[in-house]
Design a protein around this motif. Structure first.
Motif, PDB file in Angstrom:
ATOM      1  N   GLY A 496     -13.264  61.998 -18.046  1.00  0.00           N
ATOM      2  CA  GLY A 496     -13.608  61.272 -16.831  1.00  0.00           C
ATOM      3  C   GLY A 496     -14.779  60.331 -17.034  1.00  0.00           C
ATOM      4  O   GLY A 496     -15.036  59.827 -18.132  1.00  0.00           O
ATOM      5  N   THR A 497     -15.552  60.113 -15.963  1.00  0.00           N
ATOM      6  CA  THR A 497     -16.675  59.187 -15.986  1.00  0.00           C
ATOM      7  C   THR A 497     -17.799  59.703 -16.887  1.00  0.00           C
ATOM      8  O   THR A 497     -18.079  60.898 -16.934  1.00  0.00           O
ATOM      9  CB  THR A 497     -17.205  58.978 -14.556  1.00  0.00           C
ATOM     10  N   GLY A 498     -18.437  58.771 -17.615  1.00  0.00           N
ATOM     11  CA  GLY A 498     -19.534  59.148 -18.493  1.00  0.00           C
ATOM     12  C   GLY A 498     -20.053  57.952 -19.262  1.00  0.00           C
ATOM     13  O   GLY A 498     -19.669  56.802 -19.000  1.00  0.00           O
ATOM     14  N   VAL A 499     -20.916  58.210 -20.231  1.00  0.00           N
ATOM     15  CA  VAL A 499     -21.502  57.161 -21.060  1.00  0.00           C
ATOM     16  C   VAL A 499     -21.134  57.428 -22.521  1.00  0.00           C
ATOM     17  O   VAL A 499     -21.338  58.524 -23.039  1.00  0.00           O
ATOM     18  CB  VAL A 499     -23.038  57.105 -20.904  1.00  0.00           C
ATOM     19  N   ALA A 500     -20.593  56.402 -23.177  1.00  0.00           N
ATOM     20  CA  ALA A 500     -20.278  56.478 -24.604  1.00  0.00           C
ATOM     21  C   ALA A 500     -21.242  55.563 -25.345  1.00  0.00           C
ATOM     22  O   ALA A 500     -21.308  54.364 -25.052  1.00  0.00           O
ATOM     23  CB  ALA A 500     -18.831  56.059 -24.868  1.00  0.00           C
ATOM     24  N   THR A 501     -21.983  56.116 -26.301  1.00  0.00           N
ATOM     25  CA  THR A 501     -22.959  55.336 -27.060  1.00  0.00           C
ATOM     26  C   THR A 501     -22.517  55.251 -28.518  1.00  0.00           C
ATOM     27  O   THR A 501     -22.271  56.269 -29.166  1.00  0.00           O
ATOM     28  CB  THR A 501     -24.355  55.982 -26.977  1.00  0.00           C
ATOM     29  N   PHE A 502     -22.409  54.024 -29.011  1.00  0.00           N
ATOM     30  CA  PHE A 502     -22.026  53.786 -30.404  1.00  0.00           C
ATOM     31  C   PHE A 502     -23.266  53.294 -31.155  1.00  0.00           C
ATOM     32  O   PHE A 502     -23.765  52.191 -30.901  1.00  0.00           O
ATOM     33  CB  PHE A 502     -20.895  52.766 -30.494  1.00  0.00           C
ATOM     34  N   GLU A 503     -23.771  54.134 -32.057  1.00  0.00           N
ATOM     35  CA  GLU A 503     -24.999  53.841 -32.796  1.00  0.00           C
ATOM     36  C   GLU A 503     -24.680  53.187 -34.139  1.00  0.00           C
ATOM     37  O   GLU A 503     -23.562  53.237 -34.637  1.00  0.00           O
ATOM     38  CB  GLU A 503     -25.772  55.142 -33.049  1.00  0.00           C
ATOM     39  N   HIS A 504     -25.723  52.586 -34.738  1.00  0.00           N
ATOM     40  CA  HIS A 504     -25.697  52.098 -36.121  1.00  0.00           C
ATOM     41  C   HIS A 504     -24.505  51.167 -36.382  1.00  0.00           C
ATOM     42  O   HIS A 504     -23.747  51.359 -37.334  1.00  0.00           O
ATOM     43  CB  HIS A 504     -25.660  53.267 -37.109  1.00  0.00           C
ATOM     44  N   LEU A 505     -24.349  50.153 -35.544  1.00  0.00           N
ATOM     45  CA  LEU A 505     -23.250  49.205 -35.710  1.00  0.00           C
ATOM     46  C   LEU A 505     -23.708  48.006 -36.527  1.00  0.00           C
ATOM     47  O   LEU A 505     -24.751  47.404 -36.232  1.00  0.00           O
ATOM     48  CB  LEU A 505     -22.744  48.724 -34.347  1.00  0.00           C
ATOM     49  N   SER A 506     -22.946  47.665 -37.542  1.00  0.00           N
ATOM     50  CA  SER A 506     -23.237  46.450 -38.307  1.00  0.00           C
ATOM     51  C   SER A 506     -22.991  45.233 -37.427  1.00  0.00           C
ATOM     52  O   SER A 506     -22.132  45.247 -36.534  1.00  0.00           O
ATOM     53  CB  SER A 506     -22.354  46.386 -39.554  1.00  0.00           C
ATOM     54  N   ALA A 507     -23.749  44.176 -37.658  1.00  0.00           N
ATOM     55  CA  ALA A 507     -23.585  42.958 -36.866  1.00  0.00           C
ATOM     56  C   ALA A 507     -22.155  42.444 -37.015  1.00  0.00           C
ATOM     57  O   ALA A 507     -21.577  42.439 -38.109  1.00  0.00           O
ATOM     58  CB  ALA A 507     -24.586  41.906 -37.326  1.00  0.00           C
ATOM     59  N   GLY A 508     -21.570  42.014 -35.913  1.00  0.00           N
ATOM     60  CA  GLY A 508     -20.202  41.512 -35.929  1.00  0.00           C
ATOM     61  C   GLY A 508     -19.593  41.548 -34.550  1.00  0.00           C
ATOM     62  O   GLY A 508     -20.245  41.886 -33.559  1.00  0.00           O
ATOM     63  N   LYS A 509     -18.313  41.201 -34.489  1.00  0.00           N
ATOM     64  CA  LYS A 509     -17.600  41.160 -33.220  1.00  0.00           C
ATOM     65  C   LYS A 509     -16.700  42.394 -33.096  1.00  0.00           C
ATOM     66  O   LYS A 509     -16.002  42.756 -34.045  1.00  0.00           O
ATOM     67  CB  LYS A 509     -16.780  39.872 -33.107  1.00  0.00           C
ATOM     68  N   TYR A 510     -16.713  42.985 -31.907  1.00  0.00           N
ATOM     69  CA  TYR A 510     -15.975  44.224 -31.669  1.00  0.00           C
ATOM     70  C   TYR A 510     -15.214  44.128 -30.347  1.00  0.00           C
ATOM     71  O   TYR A 510     -15.550  43.343 -29.464  1.00  0.00           O
ATOM     72  CB  TYR A 510     -16.935  45.419 -31.600  1.00  0.00           C
TER      73      TYR A 510
END
Length: 561
Positions: A496-510
């Motif tokens: 359900g509802t919540g927060v997803a955090t994606f850490e340590h991402l290399s610079a770029g388009k996603y």
């Protein structure tokens, strides 16, 4: 002399004229042929002829008419298509039904002779009765996971509303058409009424749904409508449609236009498609589909007699025997319902080397990411042959910034093909790694020569972070982060509802997508025509995210209809 002078002048004039006389050419013709008024004209009623002729404004040729001309309703005896000067002659071989409208759709079947320009679409219709059926139905077919058109040609078929599920596998449809490159399709010249609709990648061109073919279907009967009425399916609505239809749900109200989501259900039985020795002591088994749990052992032996390693896709199994001179073997395999005995013998046995790694010089692969290591990761090594753990498996690590030196032990994985240095890297540092001769040995007793390489450690400032506020109904969801090649970079599960955090991402388009994980198996599932199960619902965040170094991005992502 006068005669010679006259002849020379004449030849000179002729040469000059010849040089000036070459045609300069002109702009290349990129225009497809233009059809004129057919004989009999398209739209004729009371049709009783056995052929019709379509004139064009230039000489034309026919391209694969068997696959590129669609006839509705389909004919048992296929028509004959003949290019005749500036036109196409169609000879009808079948007996025509009374009171029926026939539609011939030329989907790239006609091209001009000189430049090969293809006429992408042309339709010719006639009726054996007194009226031409004039209803229509339009829609779009998209890949159920990517929500983009399929690259392969997709056929869309209509069946009578009372037809059962098996009709799609046993009978030709009453109407057929094909999607264009944008996934759009249109049925013209339909009888008034409601129909069952099906879209397939018809690999064997038999106008039947066969197991293994990609399929899309609707839990809704579709209704033909008057031509010219505005379409109800738009690009905006297509992005928000596709609510999950659970197995056994009641029929939804009849709709006029539709979006179909196509997917391929993998139902083929697990099997070994290829098996061979790569060298003495090493084999490779290629599987029909990704492996789940499996057991592999030599006949009369145990699983401990082998070292096995699956590739990331889990569809290729690399196998090492404890005997480095082995060049023939009988293997017993149990996997995903498969029970098989494999007799494998090396080809050209006399010409092969004794083992993959040369004796006394065991090569080591480079560290992960071409000698660049994430500050939150470890120094990792990959080996060609399985290694055996020993107390001597030590590496020397020198910090090139302050010249400090430490010695660290290598921890091997279960297969002995990957190792991790028991050493905490420091962000922003650069290390020189050295493995002294004979420090490591593979399962065949081969020891290494001197190995040296450097490893550069990244800094936290080189990465970005994505904070995604997800608004969703109750249930399990997979939130996936995709790179520019649509490959999954990272995945998180949510309820359900919540927060997803994606850490340590290399610079770029996603890009970001969410999958409604109905069965909670942690992966996207295709649809199943025979059980009326639609593909698991997919929603994309409607923008591309530009992740920069040392930067946080906050986005809201609503999954509610």
């Amino acid at each position: 002399m006068k005669k010679l002078l006259f002849i020379s002048l004449a030849l000179g004039l002729l040469w000059g004229c010849a040089k000036q006389g070459y045609p300069s050419g002109g702009p290349k013709d990129n225009t497809p042929p233009v059809a004129g008024v057919a004989v009999p004209p398209s739209g004729s009623t009371g049709f009783a002829a056995q052929e019709f002729f379509i004139p064009f404004d230039e000489y034309v040729t026919i391209k694969d008419a068997e696959n590129n001309v669609l006839v509705s309703p389909p004919m048992k005896k296929k028509p004959e298509y003949v290019s005749k000067g500036k036109g196409v002659l169609v000879r009808i071989k079948d007996t025509l039904r009374e009171g029926t409208t026939y539609l011939f759709q030329f989907k790239g079947a006609v091209a001009d002779i000189n430049e090969g320009n293809v006429l992408e679409s042309y339709e010719y219709a006639f009726s054996t009765g007194s009226v031409i059926d004039s209803m229509t139905h339009r829609g779009v077919v998209l890949d159920a996971l990517t929500l983009k058109p399929r690259e392969e040609a997709v056929s869309v078929m209509l069946y009578e509303s009372g037809a059962d599920d098996s009709a799609a596998a046993k009978e030709p449809p009453v109407y057929i058409t094909r999607c264009d490159k944008q996934g759009r399709f249109a049925f013209n010249c339909l009888k008034p009424g409601s129909y069952r609709i099906l879209a397939i990648e018809d690999e064997n061109k038999d106008m039947r749904f066969t197991a293994g073919e990609a399929v899309a279907f609707s839990d809704t009967l579709v209704v033909s409508r008057k031509a010219g009425v505005a379409d109800t399916a738009t690009a905006d609505s297509a992005a928000t449609e596709g609510a999950i239809i659970r197995r056994g749900s009641a029929r939804m109200p009849i709709q006029t236009d539709c979006r179909l989501l196509i997917s391929t259900l993998k139902q083929e039985k697990q099997r070994v498609t290829k098996s061979d020795f790569l060298s003495k002591g090493r084999l490779q088994l290629v599987m029909q589909s990704p492996l789940g749990d499996y057991e592999l052992k030599p006949l009369g032996g145990t699983a401990a007699d082998l070292v096995c390693s699956l590739n990331p896709k889990r569809d290729t199994l690399n196998v090492w025997t404890r005997n480095g001179d082995c060049d023939s073997i009988v293997l017993v395999m149990h996997a995903d319902g498969l029970q098989d005995t494999l007799k494998i013998r090396m080809k050209n046995r006399g010409k092969s080397k004794a083992a993959l790694g040369p004796v006394g010089n065991l090569p080591l692969a480079k560290t992960r990411a071409e000698n660049k290591v994430h500050f939150f990761d470890s120094l990792r090594l990959e080996f060609i042959n399985p290694m055996r753990p020993t107390q001597d498996s030590i590496i020397t690590i020198r910090n090139m910034k302050d010249s400090s030196v430490v010695r660290a032990r290598i921890l091997l994985d279960e297969a002995g093909l990957k190792g991790v240095a028991e050493f905490a890297v420091a962000a922003g540092c650069r290390y020189e790694v050295r493995i002294e001769p004979g420090m490591m040995a593979d399962i065949y007793g081969h020891r290494n020569d001197t190995v040296k390489f450097s490893a550069e450690i990244s800094s936290p400032e080189q990465y970005g972070r994505l904070i995604l506020a997800v608004d969703a109904d109750k249930g399990d969801y997979l939130i996936e982060l995709l790179d520019e090649k649509m490959e999954v970079v990272s995945r998180q599960t949510m309820k359900g509802t919540g927060v997803a955090t994606f850490e340590h991402l290399s610079a770029g388009k996603y890009m970001v997508r969410a999958i409604a994980d109905l069965n909670g198996n942690g992966e996207w599932d295709a649809g199943d025509y025979w059980t009326h199960r639609q593909p698991e619902h997919v929603v994309y965040l409607g923008k591309t995210l530009d992740v920069r170094e040392n930067w946080d991005i906050e986005e809201a992502f609503s999954l509610k209809e």
